[in-house]
Design a protein around this motif. Structure first.
Motif, mmCIF file in Angstrom:
data_model
loop_
_atom_site.group_PDB
_atom_site.id
_atom_site.type_symbol
_atom_site.label_atom_id
_atom_site.label_comp_id
_atom_site.label_asym_id
_atom_site.label_seq_id
_atom_site.Cartn_x
_atom_site.Cartn_y
_atom_site.Cartn_z
ATOM 1 N N GLN A 90 46.875 31.683 -37.325
ATOM 2 C CA GLN A 90 47.577 30.711 -38.152
ATOM 3 C C GLN A 90 46.617 29.648 -38.679
ATOM 4 O OE1 GLN A 90 50.817 28.741 -36.235
ATOM 5 N NE2 GLN A 90 51.406 27.630 -38.058
ATOM 6 N N GLN A 91 45.719 29.181 -37.822
ATOM 7 C CA GLN A 91 44.772 28.163 -38.266
ATOM 8 C C GLN A 91 43.848 28.733 -39.332
ATOM 9 O OE1 GLN A 91 42.335 26.585 -35.166
ATOM 10 N NE2 GLN A 91 41.387 25.071 -36.472
ATOM 11 N N ALA A 92 43.408 29.974 -39.153
ATOM 12 C CA ALA A 92 42.534 30.591 -40.154
ATOM 13 C C ALA A 92 43.279 30.762 -41.475
ATOM 14 C CB ALA A 92 42.047 31.938 -39.639
ATOM 15 N N ALA B 177 41.446 25.481 -48.097
ATOM 16 C CA ALA B 177 41.527 24.045 -47.813
ATOM 17 C C ALA B 177 40.784 23.217 -48.859
ATOM 18 C CB ALA B 177 40.977 23.752 -46.424
ATOM 19 N N TYR B 178 39.643 23.684 -49.332
ATOM 20 C CA TYR B 178 38.871 22.906 -50.303
ATOM 21 C C TYR B 178 39.666 22.738 -51.602
ATOM 22 C CZ TYR B 178 35.035 21.375 -53.259
ATOM 23 O OH TYR B 178 34.248 20.664 -54.111
ATOM 24 N N GLU B 179 40.276 23.822 -52.095
ATOM 25 C CA GLU B 179 41.062 23.726 -53.326
ATOM 26 C C GLU B 179 42.336 22.902 -53.121
ATOM 27 O OE1 GLU B 179 40.032 26.634 -52.088
ATOM 28 O OE2 GLU B 179 38.579 27.351 -53.563
#
Length: 128
Positions: free
Chosen positions: A100-102, A108-110
């Protein structure tokens, strides 16, 4: 009047041990099993009449010889783990990441890069 007793109580409890001493009738043990037997065969199997199919099919298993115990020789090896889950890599969990974290941090950057959209400055000038 403490010694007074009704006649009916004495009469009704006269033979209480015979009335309520629940015993099976004597001499009917073999007769009950004999009366429950049937001489009519309802199956095609050549089994004895009066013997149920359940008793014929589910008989107790035949006796067998217990296998020799290998606990002293093979037991330690069987209790040891031989799985290499890491496929040759280090077997530490400090760099593990849940699925889930992956998945949530994949873009995340976008997602979190804050920048002003193109043409926004021109729109501000026109609206003034």
């Amino acid at each position: 009047c403490s010694s007074w007793k009704a006649v009916m109580t004495t009469e009704m409890s006269k033979n209480a041990s015979d009335k309520f001493g629940c015993k099976k009738p004597q001499g009917f043990q073999a007769l009950g099993a004999e009366l429950r037997k049937s001489s009519i065969s309802l199956s095609d199997s050549p089994g004895a009449t009066g013997e149920s199919e359940q008793k014929l099919r589910f008989a107790p298993p035949p006796p067998y010889e217990q296998a020799k115990s290998y606990a002293d020789t093979v037991g330690k090896d069987l209790r040891a783990s031989h799985f290499d889950v890491a496929n040759g890599a280090d077997k530490v969990a400090s760099n593990w990441q849940s699925a889930q974290q992956a998945e949530m941090s994949r873009h995340a950057y976008e997602k979190f890069q804050c920048e002003r959209p193109l043409g926004f400055n021109n729109l501000i000038k026109e609206l003034r």
